[in-house]
Design a protein around this motif. Structure first.
Motif, PDB file in Angstrom:
ATOM      1  N   PHE A   1      44.230 -41.261 -70.747  1.00 46.14           N
ATOM      2  CA  PHE A   1      43.301 -41.354 -69.624  1.00 46.14           C
ATOM      3  C   PHE A   1      43.010 -39.963 -69.064  1.00 46.14           C
ATOM      4  O   PHE A   1      43.868 -39.078 -69.069  1.00 46.14           O
ATOM      5  N   THR A   2      41.797 -39.787 -68.544  1.00 49.88           N
ATOM      6  CA  THR A   2      41.466 -38.573 -67.813  1.00 49.88           C
ATOM      7  C   THR A   2      42.304 -38.522 -66.535  1.00 49.88           C
ATOM      8  O   THR A   2      42.754 -39.565 -66.035  1.00 49.88           O
ATOM      9  N   PRO A   3      42.544 -37.335 -65.981  1.00 49.89           N
ATOM     10  CA  PRO A   3      43.382 -37.236 -64.782  1.00 49.89           C
ATOM     11  C   PRO A   3      42.893 -38.064 -63.597  1.00 49.89           C
ATOM     12  O   PRO A   3      43.701 -38.452 -62.739  1.00 49.89           O
ATOM     13  N   ASP A   4      41.587 -38.359 -63.524  1.00 47.43           N
ATOM     14  CA  ASP A   4      41.089 -39.203 -62.428  1.00 47.43           C
ATOM     15  C   ASP A   4      41.148 -40.687 -62.775  1.00 47.43           C
ATOM     16  O   ASP A   4      40.824 -41.542 -61.941  1.00 47.43           O
ATOM     17  N   GLY A   5      41.549 -41.018 -64.000  1.00 45.40           N
ATOM     18  CA  GLY A   5      41.707 -42.410 -64.414  1.00 45.40           C
ATOM     19  C   GLY A   5      40.424 -43.152 -64.727  1.00 45.40           C
ATOM     20  O   GLY A   5      40.453 -44.340 -65.044  1.00 45.40           O
ATOM     21  N   ARG A   6      39.282 -42.471 -64.686  1.00 44.70           N
ATOM     22  CA  ARG A   6      38.004 -43.168 -64.855  1.00 44.70           C
ATOM     23  C   ARG A   6      37.609 -43.381 -66.304  1.00 44.70           C
ATOM     24  O   ARG A   6      36.764 -44.228 -66.603  1.00 44.70           O
ATOM     25  N   GLU A   7      38.204 -42.614 -67.205  1.00 46.40           N
ATOM     26  CA  GLU A   7      37.853 -42.739 -68.620  1.00 46.40           C
ATOM     27  C   GLU A   7      39.116 -42.722 -69.471  1.00 46.40           C
ATOM     28  O   GLU A   7      40.126 -42.118 -69.096  1.00 46.40           O
ATOM     29  N   LEU A   8      39.031 -43.372 -70.614  1.00 47.62           N
ATOM     30  CA  LEU A   8      40.085 -43.350 -71.620  1.00 47.62           C
ATOM     31  C   LEU A   8      39.501 -42.714 -72.876  1.00 47.62           C
ATOM     32  O   LEU A   8      38.523 -43.221 -73.431  1.00 47.62           O
ATOM     33  N   TRP A   9      40.063 -41.607 -73.302  1.00 48.05           N
ATOM     34  CA  TRP A   9      39.586 -40.901 -74.492  1.00 48.05           C
ATOM     35  C   TRP A   9      40.502 -41.229 -75.665  1.00 48.05           C
ATOM     36  O   TRP A   9      41.729 -41.144 -75.555  1.00 48.05           O
ATOM     37  N   VAL A  10      39.899 -41.592 -76.805  1.00 49.52           N
ATOM     38  CA  VAL A  10      40.669 -41.980 -77.986  1.00 49.52           C
ATOM     39  C   VAL A  10      40.290 -41.070 -79.152  1.00 49.52           C
ATOM     40  O   VAL A  10      39.106 -40.934 -79.489  1.00 49.52           O
ATOM     41  N   ALA A  11      41.291 -40.468 -79.783  1.00 52.97           N
ATOM     42  CA  ALA A  11      41.062 -39.655 -80.976  1.00 52.97           C
ATOM     43  C   ALA A  11      40.961 -40.582 -82.180  1.00 52.97           C
ATOM     44  O   ALA A  11      41.938 -41.227 -82.557  1.00 52.97           O
ATOM     45  N   VAL A  12      39.774 -40.653 -82.777  1.00 52.75           N
ATOM     46  CA  VAL A  12      39.542 -41.532 -83.932  1.00 52.75           C
ATOM     47  C   VAL A  12      39.776 -40.695 -85.191  1.00 52.75           C
ATOM     48  O   VAL A  12      38.869 -40.048 -85.710  1.00 52.75           O
ATOM     49  N   ARG A  13      41.018 -40.718 -85.672  1.00 56.63           N
ATOM     50  CA  ARG A  13      41.448 -39.781 -86.709  1.00 56.63           C
ATOM     51  C   ARG A  13      40.775 -40.031 -88.049  1.00 56.63           C
ATOM     52  O   ARG A  13      40.570 -39.094 -88.817  1.00 56.63           O
ATOM     53  N   GLY A  14      40.422 -41.270 -88.339  1.00 52.26           N
ATOM     54  CA  GLY A  14      39.773 -41.551 -89.613  1.00 52.26           C
ATOM     55  C   GLY A  14      38.321 -41.118 -89.662  1.00 52.26           C
ATOM     56  O   GLY A  14      37.668 -41.249 -90.703  1.00 52.26           O
ATOM     57  N   GLU A  15      37.798 -40.599 -88.547  1.00 50.90           N
ATOM     58  CA  GLU A  15      36.409 -40.137 -88.506  1.00 50.90           C
ATOM     59  C   GLU A  15      36.353 -38.772 -87.813  1.00 50.90           C
ATOM     60  O   GLU A  15      37.339 -38.025 -87.853  1.00 50.90           O
ATOM     61  N   ASP A  16      35.243 -38.446 -87.199  1.00 50.88           N
ATOM     62  CA  ASP A  16      35.067 -37.086 -86.681  1.00 50.88           C
ATOM     63  C   ASP A  16      34.622 -37.088 -85.216  1.00 50.88           C
ATOM     64  O   ASP A  16      33.764 -36.310 -84.830  1.00 50.88           O
ATOM     65  N   TYR A  17      35.239 -37.942 -84.412  1.00 47.89           N
ATOM     66  CA  TYR A  17      34.828 -37.985 -83.014  1.00 47.89           C
ATOM     67  C   TYR A  17      35.943 -38.497 -82.108  1.00 47.89           C
ATOM     68  O   TYR A  17      36.910 -39.113 -82.564  1.00 47.89           O
ATOM     69  N   VAL A  18      35.768 -38.209 -80.830  1.00 44.51           N
ATOM     70  CA  VAL A  18      36.585 -38.803 -79.774  1.00 44.51           C
ATOM     71  C   VAL A  18      35.751 -39.888 -79.111  1.00 44.51           C
ATOM     72  O   VAL A  18      34.591 -39.662 -78.739  1.00 44.51           O
ATOM     73  N   SER A  19      36.324 -41.069 -78.991  1.00 45.92           N
ATOM     74  CA  SER A  19      35.646 -42.185 -78.349  1.00 45.92           C
ATOM     75  C   SER A  19      35.999 -42.196 -76.863  1.00 45.92           C
ATOM     76  O   SER A  19      37.177 -42.193 -76.494  1.00 45.92           O
ATOM     77  N   VAL A  20      34.976 -42.196 -76.010  1.00 43.21           N
ATOM     78  CA  VAL A  20      35.179 -42.228 -74.559  1.00 43.21           C
ATOM     79  C   VAL A  20      34.936 -43.660 -74.082  1.00 43.21           C
ATOM     80  O   VAL A  20      33.846 -44.215 -74.248  1.00 43.21           O
ATOM     81  N   ILE A  21      35.967 -44.245 -73.466  1.00 45.30           N
ATOM     82  CA  ILE A  21      35.937 -45.663 -73.097  1.00 45.30           C
ATOM     83  C   ILE A  21      35.954 -45.815 -71.577  1.00 45.30           C
ATOM     84  O   ILE A  21      36.672 -45.106 -70.872  1.00 45.30           O
ATOM     85  N   ASP A  22      35.155 -46.757 -71.104  1.00 45.98           N
ATOM     86  CA  ASP A  22      35.213 -47.186 -69.713  1.00 45.98           C
ATOM     87  C   ASP A  22      36.331 -48.225 -69.629  1.00 45.98           C
ATOM     88  O   ASP A  22      36.192 -49.338 -70.152  1.00 45.98           O
ATOM     89  N   PRO A  23      37.476 -47.911 -68.980  1.00 44.57           N
ATOM     90  CA  PRO A  23      38.608 -48.838 -68.989  1.00 44.57           C
ATOM     91  C   PRO A  23      38.406 -50.074 -68.121  1.00 44.57           C
ATOM     92  O   PRO A  23      39.174 -51.031 -68.239  1.00 44.57           O
ATOM     93  N   VAL A  24      37.396 -50.053 -67.261  1.00 51.33           N
ATOM     94  CA  VAL A  24      37.106 -51.233 -66.438  1.00 51.33           C
ATOM     95  C   VAL A  24      36.213 -52.204 -67.221  1.00 51.33           C
ATOM     96  O   VAL A  24      36.521 -53.388 -67.353  1.00 51.33           O
ATOM     97  N   ALA A  25      35.117 -51.683 -67.743  1.00 59.52           N
ATOM     98  CA  ALA A  25      34.221 -52.511 -68.553  1.00 59.52           C
ATOM     99  C   ALA A  25      34.797 -52.775 -69.929  1.00 59.52           C
ATOM    100  O   ALA A  25      34.367 -53.691 -70.625  1.00 59.52           O
ATOM    101  N   MET A  26      35.787 -51.959 -70.336  1.00 60.81           N
ATOM    102  CA  MET A  26      36.419 -52.055 -71.658  1.00 60.81           C
ATOM    103  C   MET A  26      35.377 -51.939 -72.759  1.00 60.81           C
ATOM    104  O   MET A  26      35.316 -52.754 -73.687  1.00 60.81           O
TER     105      MET A  26
END
Length: 462
Positions: A121-146
């Protein structure tokens, strides 16, 4: 004088409050992601007891059929700043599961690209960042809307993502490209490309003061240190040892140190965090130390043993192992979450650990020389998951793990090829534990032999 006195009292109160916030409490939790049993183990770090496990999916090999329900290969862990939400990443089902820490229940799941590895999670808790190792990007997730809200393209194979405590920068090492990316969290743009000494980085840690980033290199057995602020320069490269896994940064009462798990040596190495880090301790552990995290007060470091299904506790004052707790099978990531449970015991919806599925851990040693191997045998019902990690063999060479009986008959269990550094790991499934523990008269033993033929280079020790 009165003003100075009041200021001193205020400062003292602030220091006492900070100390109280850092001290361990009954609501703190240590979690491990258990890759083979597809569970999350929940540990009370104060009583040093396993409270139970959260099941996220069926155990291997049941999940080898079409996977319509449940998660597969639970591997990564992250948590929200308030400690209320745990994020568990499953690399086999391409998902991140959000778990309510107070009730140990699943709030929801988000399915992602190929083989996500770690999330935070970001320090403010508003986003969850996921390292997608099998590809070439970081996925940014809204943890409320999921839901995934954006993707940040970076070097192929992002292994993990952590943030500077000020929230300004995200650091993402790569597992396939020798490059660590620094991302500006305000613009979602990569603002720096930091060269890694080798491609495969599985883990990193950021210091509490936001000044340093330490990241491990599993393939070359190194750990690098970089400035966490511009110009993001690498300041040290350390030869930490074969199968260097995770790093935990501990601000202890006696100083600031880095604790690095070295799976190939079954030890944790401790370094100072000065400009030129110095090795100050080597701590023997159980089989295949992997995940590591320090308690907020820096007095304890918790280490997951991938090959022994347990967490060991290191006292940072003495740099010795002072306790252990059982976990689910093949613990990978480990996190310490302060204040995860605000009220009550926090044991709702946990299930007990199946003691019948305890792991058998074996050591194989060379007749002469430093080569060695750790073999863990995880019961899966009628069959077992066998994992071998070897170090010190001839580089770039094919070998076979064999099971030999007292009658001289043998069968091949697994094949593997060593890296240019003489390191390798392999997994296989078969009824191995029963054969290895079925009485002295029919006892079988493990060995490693060259595929091309010849005498055993590693043999099972008593």
């Amino acid at each position: 004088m009165q003003i100075k006195f009041l200021r001193s009292v205020t400062l003292l109160s602030a220091l006492l409050l900070t100390s109280a916030a850092l001290a361990q409490s009954v609501g703190d939790r240590v979690y491990t992601a258990d890759q083979s049993s597809n569970t999350v183990s929940v540990i009370d770090p104060v009583t040093l007891k396993l409270l139970g496990v959260i099941s996220l999916g069926a155990q291997v090999p049941a999940v080898l059929s079409p996977l319509y329900k449940g998660e597969l290969l639970v591997h990564g862990l992250g948590f929200s700043p308030d400690g209320r939400t745990l994020a568990a990443v499953s690399i086999g089902s391409n998902s991140v599961t959000l778990i309510d820490a107070a009730t140990n229940t699943v709030r929801g799941k988000v399915y992602l690209g190929r083989s996500p590895h770690e999330a935070f999670f970001t320090p403010d808790g508003r986003e969850l960042w996921v390292a997608v190792r099998g590809e070439d990007y970081v996925s940014v997730i809204d943890p409320v809307a999921m839901k995934e809200k954006r993707r940040i393209t970076i070097a192929n194979g992002p292994g993990m993502v952590l943030f500077n405590p000020n929230g300004r920068y995200a650091y993402v090492p790569s597992s396939f490209t020798p490059e660590l990316s620094v991302i500006d969290t305000r613009t979602y743009q990569v603002i720096a490309h930091v060269k890694q000494a080798s491609p495969f980085s599985p883990n990193l840690a950021v210091s509490q003061d936001g000044q340093q980033v330490w990241f491990t290199l599993k393939d070359s057995g190194r750990t690098q240190v970089m400035n966490a602020l511009p110009p993001f320069t690498v300041t040290a490269t350390l030869d930490t040892g074969p199968v260097t896994n995770h790093v935990a940064l501990a601000d202890t009462p006696g100083g600031k140190f880095a604790y690095i798990t070295v799976g190939g040596l079954n030890m944790v190495k401790v370094y100072t965090r000065e400009a030129r880090p110095k090795l100050v301790a080597t701590i023997p552990t159980g089989a295949l130390p992997h995940g590591a995290w320090a308690a907020p007060d820096g007095k304890k470091v918790y280490v997951g043993l991938e090959g022994a299904d347990q967490v060991q506790v290191i006292d940072t004052a003495s740099n010795t192992v002072v306790g252990s707790v059982p976990t689910g099978q093949l613990p990978q990531a480990l996190v310490y979450v302060p204040g995860a449970v605000k009220t009550g015991p926090g044991t709702a919806n946990l299930i007990p650990l199946d003691a019948a599925k305890s792991t058998l851990t074996l050591t194989l040693a060379a007749p002469s020389g430093p080569a060695r191997a750790t073999v863990s045998v995880n019961p899966l019902g009628l069959v077992d998951l066998v994992q071998i990690v070897v170090t010190g063999l001839t580089p770039s060479t094919d070998y076979i793990l064999k099971l030999t009986g007292t009658d001289g008959q043998s069968q091949e269990i697994a094949g593997f090829k060593t890296s240019p550094l003489g390191i390798a790991s392999a997994q296989t499934i078969g009824p191995v534990k029963k054969l290895l523990t079925n009485g002295d008269t029919s006892r079988q033993t493990l060995s490693v032999v060259p595929k091309s033929g010849g005498a055993a280079v590693l043999v099972q020790t008593p």
